[in-house]
Design an enzyme around this catalytic site. Sequence first.
Site, PDB file in Angstrom:
ATOM      1  N   HIS A 113       7.893  18.910  -9.596  1.00 25.96           N
ATOM      2  CA  HIS A 113       7.535  17.905 -10.589  1.00 25.96           C
ATOM      3  C   HIS A 113       8.683  17.698 -11.575  1.00 25.96           C
ATOM      4  CE1 HIS A 113       4.118  16.363 -13.448  1.00 25.96           C
ATOM      5  NE2 HIS A 113       4.919  15.411 -13.058  1.00 25.96           N
ATOM      6  N   HIS A 158       3.823  21.342  -7.791  1.00 25.86           N
ATOM      7  CA  HIS A 158       3.497  21.518  -9.210  1.00 25.86           C
ATOM      8  C   HIS A 158       3.001  22.952  -9.436  1.00 25.86           C
ATOM      9  CE1 HIS A 158       2.962  17.058  -9.842  1.00 25.86           C
ATOM     10  NE2 HIS A 158       2.615  17.097  -8.564  1.00 25.86           N
ATOM     11  N   GLU A 170      -0.546  21.327  -5.984  1.00 21.56           N
ATOM     12  CA  GLU A 170      -0.550  22.219  -7.147  1.00 21.56           C
ATOM     13  C   GLU A 170      -0.643  23.657  -6.676  1.00 21.56           C
ATOM     14  OE1 GLU A 170      -0.376  21.461 -10.384  1.00 21.56           O
ATOM     15  OE2 GLU A 170      -0.932  19.345 -10.506  1.00 21.56           O
ATOM     16  N   ASP A 225       7.536  22.233 -14.140  1.00 21.60           N
ATOM     17  CA  ASP A 225       6.961  22.878 -12.961  1.00 21.60           C
ATOM     18  C   ASP A 225       7.581  22.382 -11.656  1.00 21.60           C
ATOM     19  OD1 ASP A 225       5.467  20.456 -13.795  1.00 21.60           O
ATOM     20  OD2 ASP A 225       4.077  20.910 -12.177  1.00 21.60           O
TER      21      ASP A 225
END
Length: 186
Positions: free
Chosen positions: A159, A41, A123, A171
Amino acid sequence: MTQSAPWHLDDGGLLPAAVYIPSPNFDDRPHGSVIDLLVVHNISLPPGQFGGPGIVELFTNRLDPNTHPYYRQIADAKVSSHFLVRRDGELLQFVPGSRRAWHAGKSEWRGRGRCNDFSVGVELEGTDDLAFADSQYAMLGRLATVLLKSYPIRDCVGHSDIAIPPGRKTDPGPHFDWPRFRSLIG
C-alpha cells in the site's frame, strides 16, 4: 476455510477455500478493467491487537464506535479488501475479485491512478511494528499463486508503494519480507 474446498477462483472471483463474509463496500470495476496489480496491506483493530472482530466489523459497516476509543475515528469509513489473512493463516474474503473493493484510496502505480480499478487487495492482520507469522506467509503465497493464475497480475506491491501523497500509508511495513513472499510465488 475447509481443506477440501477448491483452490481456484470461480467465475465471479470467489475463492471457495476462503470464508466468505460479504462486504457492502464495493462496486463495479470500470468497463474493460484488467486486474494486473496485487496490493498487500496490514491492519489490526484495535491497533496492535489481533484476533478480534474489529476488522470484519469495519469491512461490513458494523463497527461500534463505543467499543474502543480509536473506533470513533473510523466507524463511518466505507472500506473493504478482497481478502484478509489472519495471524493463524485463516483466509477470509469480503469482495469477489471481479468487483472493485475499496482498499487503496487515493493511489497511483506506474502512472495509472485509482488503483482500486485494476487491483486485488490483500490485508494481513498485523502492524508495521511486528513480523508477520509463518502461517500468514504460507497462506499469502498460496492465495497469490491462485490470483496470479486467475488474473494477468504484473506487479505485487505494498500500500505504501501506491498511496498518494507518498508517505500517506506505510503498510505492509518494514517487517514484511518481500524476498520471502516472492520466493513463495516463484
